[in-house]
Design a protein around this motif. Structure first.
Motif, PDB file in Angstrom:
ATOM      1  N   PRO A  36       0.809  -1.226   0.000  1.00 57.61           N
ATOM      2  CA  PRO A  36       0.000   0.000   0.000  1.00 57.61           C
ATOM      3  C   PRO A  36       0.841   1.274   0.000  1.00 57.61           C
ATOM      4  CG  PRO A  36       0.146  -0.858   2.215  1.00 57.61           C
ATOM      5  CD  PRO A  36       0.989  -1.766   1.342  1.00 57.61           C
ATOM      6  N   TYR A  37       2.163   1.124   0.001  1.00 61.84           N
ATOM      7  CA  TYR A  37       3.021   2.299   0.128  1.00 61.84           C
ATOM      8  C   TYR A  37       3.419   2.786  -1.256  1.00 61.84           C
ATOM      9  CZ  TYR A  37       3.046   0.311   4.754  1.00 61.84           C
ATOM     10  OH  TYR A  37       2.651  -0.228   5.944  1.00 61.84           O
ATOM     11  N   GLY A  38       2.714   3.790  -1.740  1.00 68.70           N
ATOM     12  CA  GLY A  38       2.897   4.254  -3.108  1.00 68.70           C
ATOM     13  C   GLY A  38       4.295   4.766  -3.404  1.00 68.70           C
ATOM     14  N   HIS A  39       5.016   5.185  -2.366  1.00 68.45           N
ATOM     15  CA  HIS A  39       6.353   5.733  -2.601  1.00 68.45           C
ATOM     16  C   HIS A  39       7.401   4.643  -2.772  1.00 68.45           C
ATOM     17  CE1 HIS A  39       6.053   5.126   1.745  1.00 68.45           C
ATOM     18  NE2 HIS A  39       7.344   5.017   1.756  1.00 68.45           N
ATOM     19  N   HIS A  40       7.034   3.385  -2.501  1.00 65.93           N
ATOM     20  CA  HIS A  40       7.982   2.297  -2.752  1.00 65.93           C
ATOM     21  C   HIS A  40       8.102   2.091  -4.261  1.00 65.93           C
ATOM     22  CE1 HIS A  40       7.600   0.176   1.436  1.00 65.93           C
ATOM     23  NE2 HIS A  40       8.041   1.410   1.505  1.00 65.93           N
ATOM     24  N   THR A  41       9.304   1.836  -4.708  1.00 69.59           N
ATOM     25  CA  THR A  41       9.528   1.713  -6.147  1.00 69.59           C
ATOM     26  C   THR A  41       9.871   0.278  -6.544  1.00 69.59           C
ATOM     27  OG1 THR A  41      11.822   2.340  -5.801  1.00 69.59           O
ATOM     28  CG2 THR A  41      10.282   4.096  -6.418  1.00 69.59           C
ATOM     29  N   HIS A  42       9.605  -0.694  -5.647  1.00 65.99           N
ATOM     30  CA  HIS A  42       9.996  -2.082  -5.952  1.00 65.99           C
ATOM     31  C   HIS A  42       9.012  -2.734  -6.910  1.00 65.99           C
ATOM     32  CE1 HIS A  42       6.758  -3.326  -3.332  1.00 65.99           C
ATOM     33  NE2 HIS A  42       7.264  -2.594  -2.366  1.00 65.99           N
ATOM     34  N   ASN A  43       9.423  -3.894  -7.386  1.00 62.94           N
ATOM     35  CA  ASN A  43       8.583  -4.727  -8.236  1.00 62.94           C
ATOM     36  C   ASN A  43       7.272  -5.066  -7.519  1.00 62.94           C
ATOM     37  OD1 ASN A  43       7.564  -7.147  -9.590  1.00 62.94           O
ATOM     38  ND2 ASN A  43       9.527  -7.160 -10.635  1.00 62.94           N
ATOM     39  N   SER A  44       6.199  -5.112  -8.265  1.00 69.51           N
ATOM     40  CA  SER A  44       4.885  -5.334  -7.645  1.00 69.51           C
ATOM     41  C   SER A  44       4.730  -6.742  -7.088  1.00 69.51           C
ATOM     42  CB  SER A  44       3.778  -5.068  -8.659  1.00 69.51           C
ATOM     43  OG  SER A  44       3.891  -5.973  -9.736  1.00 69.51           O
ATOM     44  N   ASN A  45       5.641  -7.665  -7.401  1.00 72.99           N
ATOM     45  CA  ASN A  45       5.488  -9.020  -6.841  1.00 72.99           C
ATOM     46  C   ASN A  45       6.103  -9.151  -5.451  1.00 72.99           C
ATOM     47  OD1 ASN A  45       8.225  -9.335  -7.276  1.00 72.99           O
ATOM     48  ND2 ASN A  45       7.995 -10.713  -9.017  1.00 72.99           N
ATOM     49  N   ILE A  46       6.630  -8.082  -4.878  1.00 75.08           N
ATOM     50  CA  ILE A  46       7.030  -8.090  -3.466  1.00 75.08           C
ATOM     51  C   ILE A  46       5.792  -7.805  -2.640  1.00 75.08           C
ATOM     52  CG2 ILE A  46       8.325  -6.866  -1.685  1.00 75.08           C
ATOM     53  CD1 ILE A  46      10.635  -6.663  -3.532  1.00 75.08           C
ATOM     54  N   GLY A  47       5.434  -8.762  -1.790  1.00 73.82           N
ATOM     55  CA  GLY A  47       4.192  -8.660  -1.043  1.00 73.82           C
ATOM     56  C   GLY A  47       4.340  -7.859   0.232  1.00 73.82           C
ATOM     57  N   THR A  48       3.204  -7.450   0.745  1.00 73.00           N
ATOM     58  CA  THR A  48       3.119  -6.878   2.077  1.00 73.00           C
ATOM     59  C   THR A  48       2.351  -7.884   2.928  1.00 73.00           C
ATOM     60  OG1 THR A  48       3.235  -4.577   1.382  1.00 73.00           O
ATOM     61  CG2 THR A  48       2.086  -5.006   3.439  1.00 73.00           C
ATOM     62  N   TYR A  49       2.856  -8.161   4.130  1.00 67.59           N
ATOM     63  CA  TYR A  49       2.313  -9.234   4.942  1.00 67.59           C
ATOM     64  C   TYR A  49       1.577  -8.680   6.153  1.00 67.59           C
ATOM     65  CZ  TYR A  49       5.221 -12.094   2.005  1.00 67.59           C
ATOM     66  OH  TYR A  49       5.783 -12.689   0.908  1.00 67.59           O
ATOM     67  N   GLN A  50       0.458  -9.313   6.455  1.00 66.61           N
ATOM     68  CA  GLN A  50      -0.336  -8.935   7.621  1.00 66.61           C
ATOM     69  C   GLN A  50      -0.538 -10.169   8.488  1.00 66.61           C
ATOM     70  OE1 GLN A  50      -3.844  -7.170   5.736  1.00 66.61           O
ATOM     71  NE2 GLN A  50      -3.469  -5.307   6.879  1.00 66.61           N
ATOM     72  N   LEU A  51      -0.343  -9.996   9.796  1.00 68.22           N
ATOM     73  CA  LEU A  51      -0.577 -11.076  10.750  1.00 68.22           C
ATOM     74  C   LEU A  51      -2.025 -11.013  11.223  1.00 68.22           C
ATOM     75  CD1 LEU A  51       0.493 -13.336  12.670  1.00 68.22           C
ATOM     76  CD2 LEU A  51       1.027 -11.503  14.290  1.00 68.22           C
ATOM     77  N   VAL A  52      -2.713 -12.145  11.147  1.00 67.84           N
ATOM     78  CA  VAL A  52      -4.062 -12.252  11.688  1.00 67.84           C
ATOM     79  C   VAL A  52      -3.932 -12.966  13.028  1.00 67.84           C
ATOM     80  CG1 VAL A  52      -6.395 -13.130  11.322  1.00 67.84           C
ATOM     81  CG2 VAL A  52      -5.024 -12.356   9.370  1.00 67.84           C
ATOM     82  N   GLU A  53      -4.134 -12.204  14.113  1.00 68.18           N
ATOM     83  CA  GLU A  53      -3.961 -12.778  15.447  1.00 68.18           C
ATOM     84  C   GLU A  53      -5.101 -13.715  15.788  1.00 68.18           C
ATOM     85  OE1 GLU A  53      -1.419 -12.614  17.309  1.00 68.18           O
ATOM     86  OE2 GLU A  53      -0.462 -10.641  17.246  1.00 68.18           O
ATOM     87  N   GLY A  54      -4.792 -14.735  16.548  1.00 69.99           N
ATOM     88  CA  GLY A  54      -5.797 -15.690  16.969  1.00 69.99           C
ATOM     89  C   GLY A  54      -5.106 -16.908  17.539  1.00 69.99           C
ATOM     90  N   ILE A  55      -5.864 -17.916  17.859  1.00 65.73           N
ATOM     91  CA  ILE A  55      -5.276 -19.160  18.357  1.00 65.73           C
ATOM     92  C   ILE A  55      -4.437 -19.767  17.241  1.00 65.73           C
ATOM     93  CG2 ILE A  55      -5.813 -21.518  19.068  1.00 65.73           C
ATOM     94  CD1 ILE A  55      -6.316 -19.578  21.262  1.00 65.73           C
ATOM     95  N   ASN A  56      -3.236 -20.179  17.560  1.00 65.03           N
ATOM     96  CA  ASN A  56      -2.406 -20.865  16.582  1.00 65.03           C
ATOM     97  C   ASN A  56      -1.784 -22.094  17.228  1.00 65.03           C
ATOM     98  OD1 ASN A  56       0.251 -20.225  17.777  1.00 65.03           O
ATOM     99  ND2 ASN A  56      -0.385 -18.135  17.335  1.00 65.03           N
ATOM    100  N   ALA A  57      -1.137 -22.894  16.402  1.00 67.26           N
ATOM    101  CA  ALA A  57      -0.602 -24.173  16.873  1.00 67.26           C
ATOM    102  C   ALA A  57       0.387 -23.990  18.013  1.00 67.26           C
ATOM    103  CB  ALA A  57       0.056 -24.913  15.719  1.00 67.26           C
TER     104      ALA A  57
END
Ligand SMILES: [Zn+2]
Length: 98
Positions: free
Chosen positions: A67-88
């Protein structure tokens, strides 16, 4: 610092530390952490480590478009979000205490 002993007695710190650092970054920025941020923090294998957090430790981490428009990297670099909750990992802790 978290560390576990392997079968041959060696202490594995690096991978756990990277998992912990990635989780800390994801929690600090709930709007998402761009892959560039992991690279800037000397984690060139961030996508593998995130894959391990999802597949091995049971965390839910989603990839979104950067979502950071000022980044100039290739569009296939993802941005990751953690969904909190019960995990293993949390379930294992509860089992150990019970
Ligand atoms: Zn970006």
């Amino acid at each position: 610092m978290t560390a576990t002993a392997t079968a041959n007695g060696a202490i594995r710190r690096t991978r756990l530390t990277q998992h912990d650092r990635i989780l800390a970054m994801l929690r600090a920025y709930p709007e998402g952490v761009c892959g560039i941020r992991f690279l800037e923090n000397y984690m060139p294998t961030y996508s593998q480590r995130i894959g391990e957090l999802v597949r091995v430790k049971g965390y839910t981490i989603t990839a979104i478009e950067c979502p950071y428009g000022h980044h100039t990297h290739n569009s296939n670099i993802g941005t990751y979000q953690l969904v909190e909750g019960i995990n293993a990992e949390q379930l294992q802790l509860e089992d150990a205490n019970g």
